[in-house]
Design a protein around this motif. Structure first.
Motif, short mmCIF file in Angstrom:
data_model
loop_
_atom_site.label_atom_id
_atom_site.label_comp_id
_atom_site.label_asym_id
_atom_site.label_seq_id
_atom_site.Cartn_x
_atom_site.Cartn_y
_atom_site.Cartn_z
N SER A 49 31.78 -19.21 -18.23
CA SER A 49 32.38 -18.77 -16.98
C SER A 49 33.62 -17.93 -17.25
N LEU A 50 33.96 -17.19 -16.23
CA LEU A 50 35.10 -16.28 -16.23
C LEU A 50 36.34 -16.83 -16.89
N ARG A 51 36.76 -18.01 -16.43
CA ARG A 51 38.01 -18.60 -16.93
C ARG A 51 37.82 -20.02 -17.42
N LEU A 94 18.40 -19.22 -14.63
CA LEU A 94 18.17 -18.32 -15.75
C LEU A 94 19.34 -17.35 -15.86
N CYS A 95 19.99 -17.36 -17.00
CA CYS A 95 21.14 -16.46 -17.21
C CYS A 95 20.65 -15.18 -17.86
N VAL A 96 21.35 -14.08 -17.59
CA VAL A 96 20.98 -12.78 -18.18
C VAL A 96 21.08 -12.84 -19.71
N GLY A 98 19.73 -15.01 -21.52
CA GLY A 98 18.45 -15.41 -22.08
C GLY A 98 18.15 -16.89 -22.11
N TRP A 99 19.05 -17.74 -21.65
CA TRP A 99 18.73 -19.17 -21.61
C TRP A 99 18.33 -19.58 -20.20
N GLU A 100 17.57 -20.66 -20.10
CA GLU A 100 17.21 -21.18 -18.78
C GLU A 100 17.14 -22.70 -18.81
N ALA A 131 36.97 -21.22 -7.11
CA ALA A 131 38.28 -21.66 -7.57
C ALA A 131 38.82 -20.82 -8.74
N ASP A 132 37.93 -20.13 -9.46
CA ASP A 132 38.39 -19.31 -10.60
C ASP A 132 38.52 -17.84 -10.23
N GLY A 133 38.37 -17.51 -8.93
CA GLY A 133 38.50 -16.12 -8.51
C GLY A 133 37.20 -15.35 -8.54
N TYR A 134 36.13 -16.00 -9.02
CA TYR A 134 34.80 -15.38 -9.08
C TYR A 134 34.27 -15.19 -7.66
N THR A 135 33.50 -14.12 -7.44
CA THR A 135 32.82 -13.96 -6.15
C THR A 135 31.42 -13.41 -6.39
N ALA A 161 32.72 -30.98 -13.99
CA ALA A 161 33.59 -29.81 -13.86
C ALA A 161 32.94 -28.56 -14.45
N GLU A 162 32.35 -28.68 -15.65
CA GLU A 162 31.76 -27.50 -16.31
C GLU A 162 30.63 -26.90 -15.48
N ARG A 163 29.95 -27.73 -14.71
CA ARG A 163 28.80 -27.23 -13.94
C ARG A 163 29.17 -26.86 -12.52
N GLY A 164 30.45 -26.82 -12.18
CA GLY A 164 30.82 -26.27 -10.88
C GLY A 164 31.34 -27.25 -9.85
N GLY A 176 21.39 -15.99 -12.86
CA GLY A 176 22.46 -17.00 -12.89
C GLY A 176 23.77 -16.56 -12.28
N TYR A 177 24.09 -15.25 -12.34
CA TYR A 177 25.39 -14.82 -11.80
C TYR A 177 25.48 -14.94 -10.28
N LYS A 178 24.33 -15.20 -9.62
CA LYS A 178 24.35 -15.43 -8.17
C LYS A 178 24.62 -16.91 -7.84
N1 LIG Z 1 32.85 -19.54 -10.21
C1 LIG Z 1 31.99 -19.07 -11.13
N2 LIG Z 1 30.69 -19.25 -10.92
C2 LIG Z 1 29.79 -18.78 -11.83
C3 LIG Z 1 30.21 -18.08 -12.99
C4 LIG Z 1 31.61 -17.92 -13.18
O1 LIG Z 1 32.10 -17.33 -14.17
N3 LIG Z 1 32.47 -18.43 -12.23
N4 LIG Z 1 29.26 -17.63 -13.88
C5 LIG Z 1 27.89 -17.43 -13.37
C6 LIG Z 1 26.89 -17.23 -14.43
S1 LIG Z 1 26.91 -15.73 -15.23
C7 LIG Z 1 25.90 -18.16 -14.70
S2 LIG Z 1 24.65 -17.84 -15.78
C8 LIG Z 1 25.91 -19.49 -14.00
C9 LIG Z 1 25.73 -20.66 -14.96
O2 LIG Z 1 26.77 -20.61 -15.86
P1 LIG Z 1 27.23 -21.86 -16.72
O3 LIG Z 1 26.21 -22.05 -17.78
O4 LIG Z 1 28.56 -21.41 -17.26
O5 LIG Z 1 27.32 -23.03 -15.82
O6 LIG Z 1 27.09 -19.67 -13.27
C10 LIG Z 1 27.44 -18.58 -12.47
N5 LIG Z 1 28.49 -18.99 -11.58
#
Ligand SMILES: Nc1nc2c(c(=O)[nH]1)N[C@H]1C(S)=C(S)[C@@H](COP(=O)(O)O)O[C@H]1N2
Ligand SMILES: [Mo]
Length: 216
Positions: A49-51, A94-96, A98-100, A131-135, A161-164, A176-178
Protein backbone atom coordinates in the motif's frame (compact mmCIF):
# COMPACT_ATOMS: atom_id res chain seq x y z
CA UNK A 1 7.05 -35.13 48.40
CA UNK A 2 6.83 -37.31 45.28
CA UNK A 3 3.10 -36.78 45.22
CA UNK A 4 3.59 -33.05 45.50
CA UNK A 5 6.10 -33.11 42.62
CA UNK A 6 3.71 -35.09 40.45
CA UNK A 7 0.95 -32.66 41.31
CA UNK A 8 3.12 -29.71 40.34
CA UNK A 9 4.20 -31.42 37.13
CA UNK A 10 0.60 -32.15 36.20
CA UNK A 11 -0.30 -28.54 36.94
CA UNK A 12 2.50 -27.19 34.76
CA UNK A 13 1.66 -29.56 31.93
CA UNK A 14 -2.01 -28.64 32.01
CA UNK A 15 -1.10 -24.94 31.79
CA UNK A 16 1.09 -25.66 28.80
CA UNK A 17 -1.73 -27.58 27.13
CA UNK A 18 -4.34 -24.88 27.56
CA UNK A 19 -1.96 -22.39 26.06
CA UNK A 20 -1.18 -24.36 22.92
CA UNK A 21 -4.89 -25.18 22.54
CA UNK A 22 -5.63 -21.47 22.47
CA UNK A 23 -2.99 -20.89 19.82
CA UNK A 24 -4.39 -23.67 17.69
CA UNK A 25 -7.96 -22.36 17.94
CA UNK A 26 -6.83 -18.88 16.87
CA UNK A 27 -5.19 -20.26 13.74
CA UNK A 28 -8.25 -22.37 13.05
CA UNK A 29 -10.45 -19.26 13.13
CA UNK A 30 -9.62 -18.57 9.51
CA UNK A 31 -11.75 -20.73 7.17
CA UNK A 32 -9.87 -22.13 4.18
CA UNK A 33 -12.77 -23.84 2.42
CA UNK A 34 -16.31 -22.67 1.75
CA UNK A 35 -19.08 -24.69 0.10
CA UNK A 36 -16.49 -27.02 -1.39
CA UNK A 37 -14.26 -24.24 -2.72
CA UNK A 38 -10.65 -23.96 -1.52
CA UNK A 39 -9.80 -20.47 -0.30
CA UNK A 40 -6.54 -18.55 -0.08
CA UNK A 41 -5.35 -17.08 3.20
CA UNK A 42 -5.33 -13.65 4.84
CA UNK A 43 -1.55 -14.14 4.87
CA UNK A 44 -1.28 -14.64 1.08
CA UNK A 45 -1.47 -10.94 0.22
CA UNK A 46 1.56 -8.87 -0.68
CA UNK A 47 1.34 -5.69 1.34
CA UNK A 48 2.33 -2.84 -0.96
CA UNK A 49 0.00 0.00 0.00
CA UNK A 50 0.82 3.64 -0.51
CA UNK A 51 1.98 4.30 3.05
CA UNK A 52 1.95 0.86 4.65
CA UNK A 53 -0.76 -0.53 6.97
CA UNK A 54 -2.93 2.12 8.63
CA UNK A 55 -3.84 1.76 12.31
CA UNK A 56 -7.42 3.01 12.42
CA UNK A 57 -8.84 3.62 15.90
CA UNK A 58 -12.28 1.98 15.86
CA UNK A 59 -13.77 4.10 18.65
CA UNK A 60 -12.90 7.37 16.91
CA UNK A 61 -13.58 6.04 13.41
CA UNK A 62 -16.32 7.61 11.27
CA UNK A 63 -17.53 6.56 7.83
CA UNK A 64 -18.77 9.64 5.98
CA UNK A 65 -21.20 9.43 3.05
CA UNK A 66 -21.55 12.77 1.30
CA UNK A 67 -21.62 14.56 -2.05
CA UNK A 68 -24.76 14.18 -4.17
CA UNK A 69 -26.95 12.68 -1.42
CA UNK A 70 -30.21 13.77 0.16
CA UNK A 71 -28.87 13.43 3.71
CA UNK A 72 -25.10 13.15 4.36
CA UNK A 73 -24.21 10.51 6.96
CA UNK A 74 -21.42 9.94 9.45
CA UNK A 75 -21.52 6.41 10.89
CA UNK A 76 -19.54 4.85 13.72
CA UNK A 77 -17.96 1.43 13.17
CA UNK A 78 -20.73 -0.25 15.22
CA UNK A 79 -23.48 1.56 13.32
CA UNK A 80 -22.13 0.19 10.04
CA UNK A 81 -21.71 -3.36 11.37
CA UNK A 82 -25.06 -3.60 13.15
CA UNK A 83 -27.19 -1.22 11.09
CA UNK A 84 -27.22 -3.11 7.79
CA UNK A 85 -27.82 -6.72 6.72
CA UNK A 86 -24.65 -8.81 6.38
CA UNK A 87 -23.76 -10.72 3.21
CA UNK A 88 -20.93 -13.07 2.29
CA UNK A 89 -19.43 -14.15 -1.00
CA UNK A 90 -16.28 -15.75 -2.37
CA UNK A 91 -14.37 -13.31 -4.58
CA UNK A 92 -10.82 -13.36 -5.93
CA UNK A 93 -8.65 -10.24 -5.71
CA UNK A 94 -6.03 -9.83 -8.42
CA UNK A 95 -3.25 -7.26 -8.28
CA UNK A 96 -1.60 -5.86 -11.42
CA UNK A 97 1.67 -7.22 -9.98
CA UNK A 98 0.46 -10.74 -10.77
CA UNK A 99 -0.70 -12.30 -7.50
CA UNK A 100 -4.25 -13.30 -6.66
CA UNK A 101 -6.11 -14.56 -3.57
CA UNK A 102 -9.55 -16.14 -3.30
CA UNK A 103 -11.30 -15.06 -0.09
CA UNK A 104 -14.68 -15.48 1.60
CA UNK A 105 -15.68 -11.86 2.18
CA UNK A 106 -18.32 -10.68 4.63
CA UNK A 107 -19.76 -7.21 4.79
CA UNK A 108 -22.65 -5.00 3.86
CA UNK A 109 -23.96 -3.96 0.46
CA UNK A 110 -22.62 -0.61 -0.68
CA UNK A 111 -26.06 0.00 -2.21
CA UNK A 112 -27.68 -0.33 1.25
CA UNK A 113 -25.15 2.05 2.75
CA UNK A 114 -25.48 4.63 -0.04
CA UNK A 115 -29.25 4.14 -0.04
CA UNK A 116 -29.37 5.20 3.61
CA UNK A 117 -28.06 8.62 2.57
CA UNK A 118 -30.32 8.76 -0.49
CA UNK A 119 -28.42 9.08 -3.77
CA UNK A 120 -29.33 12.08 -5.91
CA UNK A 121 -30.68 10.90 -9.31
CA UNK A 122 -27.84 12.85 -10.97
CA UNK A 123 -25.13 10.82 -9.18
CA UNK A 124 -23.33 8.26 -11.34
CA UNK A 125 -19.88 7.96 -9.74
CA UNK A 126 -18.75 6.89 -6.28
CA UNK A 127 -15.42 8.19 -4.99
CA UNK A 128 -13.80 6.28 -2.11
CA UNK A 129 -11.29 7.98 0.18
CA UNK A 130 -9.07 6.22 2.69
CA UNK A 131 -7.11 6.80 5.90
CA UNK A 132 -3.80 6.85 3.96
CA UNK A 133 -4.95 9.47 1.44
CA UNK A 134 -5.57 6.87 -1.28
CA UNK A 135 -8.61 7.35 -3.52
CA UNK A 136 -10.36 5.46 -6.31
CA UNK A 137 -13.77 5.58 -7.96
CA UNK A 138 -16.36 3.17 -9.34
CA UNK A 139 -19.62 3.68 -11.25
CA UNK A 140 -22.69 3.78 -8.96
CA UNK A 141 -24.53 1.45 -11.34
CA UNK A 142 -21.74 -1.17 -11.10
CA UNK A 143 -21.90 -1.13 -7.28
CA UNK A 144 -25.68 -1.55 -7.23
CA UNK A 145 -26.05 -4.11 -10.03
CA UNK A 146 -23.28 -6.40 -8.80
CA UNK A 147 -24.13 -6.35 -5.08
CA UNK A 148 -20.66 -5.02 -4.31
CA UNK A 149 -19.67 -5.42 -0.67
CA UNK A 150 -17.95 -3.17 1.80
CA UNK A 151 -16.18 -5.91 3.76
CA UNK A 152 -15.30 -6.07 7.46
CA UNK A 153 -14.46 -9.78 7.67
CA UNK A 154 -12.44 -12.14 5.47
CA UNK A 155 -12.35 -15.94 5.84
CA UNK A 156 -14.37 -15.47 9.07
CA UNK A 157 -11.83 -13.21 10.76
CA UNK A 158 -12.13 -9.45 11.28
CA UNK A 159 -10.04 -7.51 8.74
CA UNK A 160 -6.59 -6.97 10.22
CA UNK A 161 -4.87 -3.56 9.83
CA UNK A 162 -2.77 -4.74 6.85
CA UNK A 163 -5.91 -5.82 4.99
CA UNK A 164 -7.77 -2.53 5.40
CA UNK A 165 -9.40 -2.47 8.84
CA UNK A 166 -12.13 -1.49 9.33
CA UNK A 167 -13.46 -1.65 5.73
CA UNK A 168 -12.35 -2.68 2.24
CA UNK A 169 -14.29 -2.41 -1.04
CA UNK A 170 -14.69 -5.87 -2.63
CA UNK A 171 -14.50 -4.66 -6.24
CA UNK A 172 -15.39 -7.93 -7.94
CA UNK A 173 -14.05 -8.26 -11.53
CA UNK A 174 -11.90 -5.14 -11.14
CA UNK A 175 -8.13 -4.94 -10.60
CA UNK A 176 -6.82 -4.75 -7.02
CA UNK A 177 -6.29 -0.98 -7.12
CA UNK A 178 -10.10 -0.56 -7.15
CA UNK A 179 -10.35 -2.46 -3.81
CA UNK A 180 -9.91 0.57 -1.53
CA UNK A 181 -8.77 -0.34 2.00
CA UNK A 182 -9.20 1.71 5.23
CA UNK A 183 -12.26 3.40 3.67
CA UNK A 184 -13.21 6.62 5.50
CA UNK A 185 -15.30 8.42 2.89
CA UNK A 186 -17.83 7.61 0.19
CA UNK A 187 -18.62 10.62 -1.99
CA UNK A 188 -21.32 10.58 -4.65
CA UNK A 189 -20.53 12.58 -7.74
CA UNK A 190 -21.66 13.11 -11.31
CA UNK A 191 -18.12 13.25 -12.66
CA UNK A 192 -17.25 9.87 -14.22
CA UNK A 193 -13.85 11.29 -15.26
CA UNK A 194 -12.66 11.60 -11.63
CA UNK A 195 -9.33 9.74 -11.45
CA UNK A 196 -8.00 8.25 -8.23
CA UNK A 197 -4.42 7.60 -7.12
CA UNK A 198 -3.42 4.93 -9.67
CA UNK A 199 -5.89 6.04 -12.32
CA UNK A 200 -4.16 9.44 -12.47
CA UNK A 201 -0.82 7.61 -12.88
CA UNK A 202 -1.73 5.68 -16.01
CA UNK A 203 -3.92 2.82 -14.77
CA UNK A 204 -7.25 2.33 -16.52
CA UNK A 205 -10.25 4.26 -15.26
CA UNK A 206 -12.64 1.29 -15.30
CA UNK A 207 -10.10 -1.19 -13.93
CA UNK A 208 -11.97 -4.11 -15.53
CA UNK A 209 -10.02 -7.31 -14.95
CA UNK A 210 -10.77 -8.66 -18.43
CA UNK A 211 -8.97 -5.64 -19.89
CA UNK A 212 -5.41 -4.39 -19.56
CA UNK A 213 -4.86 -2.12 -16.58
CA UNK A 214 -2.63 0.04 -18.77
CA UNK A 215 -5.56 1.56 -20.57
CA UNK A 216 -7.57 4.71 -20.62
N1 LIG B 1 -6.16 2.77 1.02
C1 LIG B 1 -5.53 1.99 0.12
N2 LIG B 1 -6.21 1.01 -0.46
C2 LIG B 1 -5.60 0.22 -1.37
C3 LIG B 1 -4.24 0.41 -1.73
C4 LIG B 1 -3.53 1.46 -1.07
O1 LIG B 1 -2.34 1.72 -1.30
N3 LIG B 1 -4.21 2.23 -0.15
N4 LIG B 1 -3.66 -0.44 -2.66
C5 LIG B 1 -4.57 -1.14 -3.59
C6 LIG B 1 -3.92 -2.22 -4.34
S1 LIG B 1 -2.84 -1.76 -5.57
C7 LIG B 1 -4.22 -3.55 -4.14
S2 LIG B 1 -3.61 -4.77 -5.14
C8 LIG B 1 -5.15 -3.95 -3.03
C9 LIG B 1 -4.61 -5.09 -2.19
O2 LIG B 1 -3.41 -4.67 -1.66
P1 LIG B 1 -2.74 -5.34 -0.38
O3 LIG B 1 -2.18 -6.63 -0.82
O4 LIG B 1 -1.68 -4.34 -0.01
O5 LIG B 1 -3.79 -5.50 0.66
O6 LIG B 1 -5.44 -2.86 -2.19
C10 LIG B 1 -5.80 -1.69 -2.88
N5 LIG B 1 -6.33 -0.76 -1.94
MO1 LIG C 1 -2.27 -3.70 -6.64
Amino acid sequence: MAVLCLFLLAFLLSCGCTQSDDIRSLQAAEVREYQGEKLGSVGDFRENSLRGPQQVNLTEYRLVIDGLVREPKSYTYDQVITGFPAYRKVVTILCVEGWEVKILWEGILLSDLIGSAGADPAANTVIFTAADGYTSSLPLEYLVENDILLAYRMNNVTLPAERGSPFQVVAEDRWGYKWVKWVTGITLSRDPTYRGYWESRGFSQGGERNQSFLGR
